[in-house]
Design a protein around this motif. Sequence first.
Motif, PDB file in Angstrom:
ATOM      1  N   ASN A 203     -23.448  -3.148   3.026  1.00 16.20           N
ATOM      2  CA  ASN A 203     -22.704  -2.603   4.162  1.00 16.20           C
ATOM      3  C   ASN A 203     -21.584  -3.513   4.662  1.00 16.20           C
ATOM      4  O   ASN A 203     -20.989  -3.247   5.705  1.00 16.20           O
ATOM      5  N   ALA A 204     -21.304  -4.584   3.922  1.00 16.78           N
ATOM      6  CA  ALA A 204     -20.365  -5.599   4.411  1.00 16.78           C
ATOM      7  C   ALA A 204     -18.997  -5.030   4.762  1.00 16.78           C
ATOM      8  O   ALA A 204     -18.415  -5.373   5.795  1.00 16.78           O
ATOM      9  N   LEU A 205     -18.463  -4.134   3.942  1.00 20.41           N
ATOM     10  CA  LEU A 205     -17.106  -3.627   4.167  1.00 20.41           C
ATOM     11  C   LEU A 205     -16.992  -2.812   5.441  1.00 20.41           C
ATOM     12  O   LEU A 205     -15.910  -2.706   6.023  1.00 20.41           O
ATOM     13  N   ALA A 209     -13.116  -5.186  11.208  1.00 23.61           N
ATOM     14  CA  ALA A 209     -12.412  -4.443  12.254  1.00 23.61           C
ATOM     15  C   ALA A 209     -11.658  -3.281  11.620  1.00 23.61           C
ATOM     16  O   ALA A 209     -11.336  -3.298  10.429  1.00 23.61           O
ATOM     17  N   LYS A 210     -11.360  -2.257  12.421  1.00 26.48           N
ATOM     18  CA  LYS A 210     -10.845  -0.993  11.885  1.00 26.48           C
ATOM     19  C   LYS A 210      -9.632  -1.171  10.988  1.00 26.48           C
ATOM     20  O   LYS A 210      -9.524  -0.529   9.937  1.00 26.48           O
ATOM     21  N   THR A 211      -8.693  -2.024  11.371  1.00 33.89           N
ATOM     22  CA  THR A 211      -7.473  -2.193  10.575  1.00 33.89           C
ATOM     23  C   THR A 211      -7.375  -3.578   9.930  1.00 33.89           C
ATOM     24  O   THR A 211      -6.321  -3.961   9.440  1.00 33.89           O
ATOM     25  N   GLU A 212      -8.480  -4.316   9.942  1.00 32.84           N
ATOM     26  CA  GLU A 212      -8.454  -5.693   9.453  1.00 32.84           C
ATOM     27  C   GLU A 212      -8.119  -5.791   7.966  1.00 32.84           C
ATOM     28  O   GLU A 212      -7.544  -6.777   7.509  1.00 32.84           O
ATOM     29  N   LEU A 213      -8.460  -4.750   7.188  1.00 31.81           N
ATOM     30  CA  LEU A 213      -8.245  -4.794   5.745  1.00 31.81           C
ATOM     31  C   LEU A 213      -6.975  -4.072   5.305  1.00 31.81           C
ATOM     32  O   LEU A 213      -6.642  -4.074   4.120  1.00 31.81           O
ATOM     33  N   SER A 214      -6.268  -3.459   6.240  1.00 29.91           N
ATOM     34  CA  SER A 214      -5.084  -2.678   5.874  1.00 29.91           C
ATOM     35  C   SER A 214      -4.038  -3.548   5.178  1.00 29.91           C
ATOM     36  O   SER A 214      -3.680  -4.620   5.677  1.00 29.91           O
ATOM     37  N   THR A 232     -18.834   2.129  -2.647  1.00 30.97           N
ATOM     38  CA  THR A 232     -17.964   2.002  -1.471  1.00 30.97           C
ATOM     39  C   THR A 232     -16.562   1.578  -1.880  1.00 30.97           C
ATOM     40  O   THR A 232     -15.569   2.086  -1.348  1.00 30.97           O
ATOM     41  N   ILE A 233     -16.471   0.646  -2.823  1.00 29.00           N
ATOM     42  CA  ILE A 233     -15.160   0.195  -3.303  1.00 29.00           C
ATOM     43  C   ILE A 233     -14.399   1.345  -3.945  1.00 29.00           C
ATOM     44  O   ILE A 233     -13.198   1.526  -3.705  1.00 29.00           O
ATOM     45  N   ARG A 234     -15.101   2.149  -4.746  1.00 23.00           N
ATOM     46  CA  ARG A 234     -14.440   3.305  -5.392  1.00 23.00           C
ATOM     47  C   ARG A 234     -13.880   4.265  -4.355  1.00 23.00           C
ATOM     48  O   ARG A 234     -12.739   4.725  -4.456  1.00 23.00           O
ATOM     49  N   GLU A 235     -14.692   4.581  -3.353  1.00 28.77           N
ATOM     50  CA  GLU A 235     -14.254   5.529  -2.324  1.00 28.77           C
ATOM     51  C   GLU A 235     -13.115   4.942  -1.492  1.00 28.77           C
ATOM     52  O   GLU A 235     -12.184   5.649  -1.111  1.00 28.77           O
ATOM     53  N   PHE A 236     -13.193   3.651  -1.204  1.00 27.52           N
ATOM     54  CA  PHE A 236     -12.136   2.988  -0.432  1.00 27.52           C
ATOM     55  C   PHE A 236     -10.817   3.032  -1.216  1.00 27.52           C
ATOM     56  O   PHE A 236      -9.745   3.284  -0.661  1.00 27.52           O
ATOM     57  N   LYS A 239      -9.805   7.059  -1.255  1.00 32.30           N
ATOM     58  CA  LYS A 239      -9.518   7.712   0.024  1.00 32.30           C
ATOM     59  C   LYS A 239      -8.686   6.864   0.982  1.00 32.30           C
ATOM     60  O   LYS A 239      -8.136   7.386   1.954  1.00 32.30           O
ATOM     61  N   LYS A 240      -8.672   5.559   0.736  1.00 25.83           N
ATOM     62  CA  LYS A 240      -7.957   4.600   1.600  1.00 25.83           C
ATOM     63  C   LYS A 240      -8.636   4.408   2.954  1.00 25.83           C
ATOM     64  O   LYS A 240      -8.041   3.853   3.868  1.00 25.83           O
ATOM     65  N   TRP A 241      -9.849   4.879   3.100  1.00 31.58           N
ATOM     66  CA  TRP A 241     -10.643   4.624   4.297  1.00 31.58           C
ATOM     67  C   TRP A 241     -12.115   4.808   3.939  1.00 31.58           C
ATOM     68  O   TRP A 241     -12.443   5.469   2.958  1.00 31.58           O
ATOM     69  N   ILE A 242     -12.988   4.207   4.727  1.00 30.45           N
ATOM     70  CA  ILE A 242     -14.428   4.424   4.577  1.00 30.45           C
ATOM     71  C   ILE A 242     -15.032   4.657   5.952  1.00 30.45           C
ATOM     72  O   ILE A 242     -14.581   4.087   6.947  1.00 30.45           O
ATOM     73  N   LYS A 243     -16.028   5.523   6.018  1.00 28.60           N
ATOM     74  CA  LYS A 243     -16.710   5.839   7.272  1.00 28.60           C
ATOM     75  C   LYS A 243     -18.217   5.846   7.051  1.00 28.60           C
ATOM     76  O   LYS A 243     -18.699   6.196   5.979  1.00 28.60           O
ATOM     77  N   LYS A 244     -18.919   5.469   8.108  1.00 25.37           N
ATOM     78  CA  LYS A 244     -20.379   5.465   8.043  1.00 25.37           C
ATOM     79  C   LYS A 244     -20.928   5.601   9.455  1.00 25.37           C
ATOM     80  O   LYS A 244     -20.306   5.137  10.417  1.00 25.37           O
TER      81      LYS A 244
END
Length: 508
Positions: A203-205, A209-214, A232-236, A239-244
């Motif tokens: 769950n690290a990713l 913070a919301k925009t920390e990786l942008s 998670t990496i594939r979806e990121f 999709k360019k975003w991840i939600k949980k």
Amino acid sequence: MNILDTSNTNNYKYTTKHLELHILGGIRTNKLESLRVTISIQKPKQHNVLRQSIDLYNDNQVEKLVRKSAERLEIGTSIVRKVLQELTHELQNYRFLLLDKQAEAYKPYTKELTAKEIAESEEFLRQGNLLERTNKYISESGVIGEDVNRLLMYLIFTSRKTNNPLHCISLGSSGTGKTHLQSSIAALMPEEDIIEVTTLSANALYYFAKTELSHRIIMIEDLDGVQKVLYTIREFASKKWIKKRVVHKDKNGESKTIPLEVQGPVCFAGATTQETIYEDNANRSFLLYIDESQKQDKRIMDYQRLVIAGKVDESLQHTAKSLLQNIQRVLKPIKVINPYAEYLELPQSVFKPRRTNAHYLRFISAITFYKQYQREHKVNKETGEEYIETEIEDIKEANELIIEVLLRKSDTLTGACRNHLENLKTYLKEENTTTFTSSEIRRKLRLKESTLRNYTKQLLLEGYIRYVKAEKGKMYHYEIVDIDEYTNLKAQINKALQDCIDRIKGKE
């Protein structure tokens, strides 16, 4: 005025005319709604000490401590109450100071360029032969060989600043320099844009913070270390975003679900020896096969000797590295439009053409983006959005760089098996023969028996080699079915890409 002495982080001291107080173990900074401390109270130069764990924000606890201290130390309650109030105020202010220091320490580093550095970087980007000169500076920064891979990776990392970044996976045998190449190119990016990891929990990713990786580059040393987070990496990446949604207890103790969301886009880069295991992630990435040739071995070992001999100009390396970093800093977000996109078609031999086609078009856009100081900035009259356009030159340069990537994407063999087959062809040509045995190849090409057995099995299954009848009592002989198949495939891909250029020129 009484001052809180925090020189000893595990034993704060607060002394007044009537009392001496110590805060044992310091204070916590993660729960601002309370101020829990372990406190010792005594009269100056006396040994009658009262120790108590207490929340200084809890009035009931404080009043009990006031009465207990007054009774034990034989001092007035008003004095104790006043001292505790002063101490609470000092501790509160000091905690805010600690929080400010922590925020400053975790604040992303951003270098402010001088006017000279900005001018130098922009001038570099305006001059002709930009990709050729960039590759030269990459070499001067200390990256040995890998002429195509290093420039490919540099442009892929540059794409992080666009809305559609590319991703890459470096593939090769153990000890061939996959991670070294990746780290060396990442060192040419601004350090504030790089996040390096060796391993990630499941769950690290989600807890950034919301925009920390942008628009950042997430560098993974070995994909084996992030197997729990590959999905998670594939979806990121897609999709360019991840939600949980996770369960969280509110202040009343009731369990509720709260959303965790992290926004991209993000550029992922990783290295592995196991191509087939990470196929789903590989489909979303450029696959960069490390040069394992003897010539590259010699280049690297010669360079290592020069370093030890003190004959490498480290100041030149530092200058090249600093310039390339500053060049990245002056690149501005801008939309890229490719007016020739409708004429660009991939060769039919490429597997998974939909995703590969998207990679191809985005790579061309990355080159155009890198050349933004050489392009006319136009404005969309309807939206007011500024943009630059791709030129034929960008497509030609992309085709030259991407040919090996497309070739591998069109191959039915894994990268390691393909390298073996090409080495086998070279050996047979040098020996002027067409057949071979397993023991001969194992001895001449210095391969482990298990490794050669796996290669031979794959080549037989895919129809690249076949059995040849041998004399009775002798070992199996093999021969290559079509020694020119890879050369023909490369020529086919080259022709398809050149046909695209010819179509564009014909339309102009």
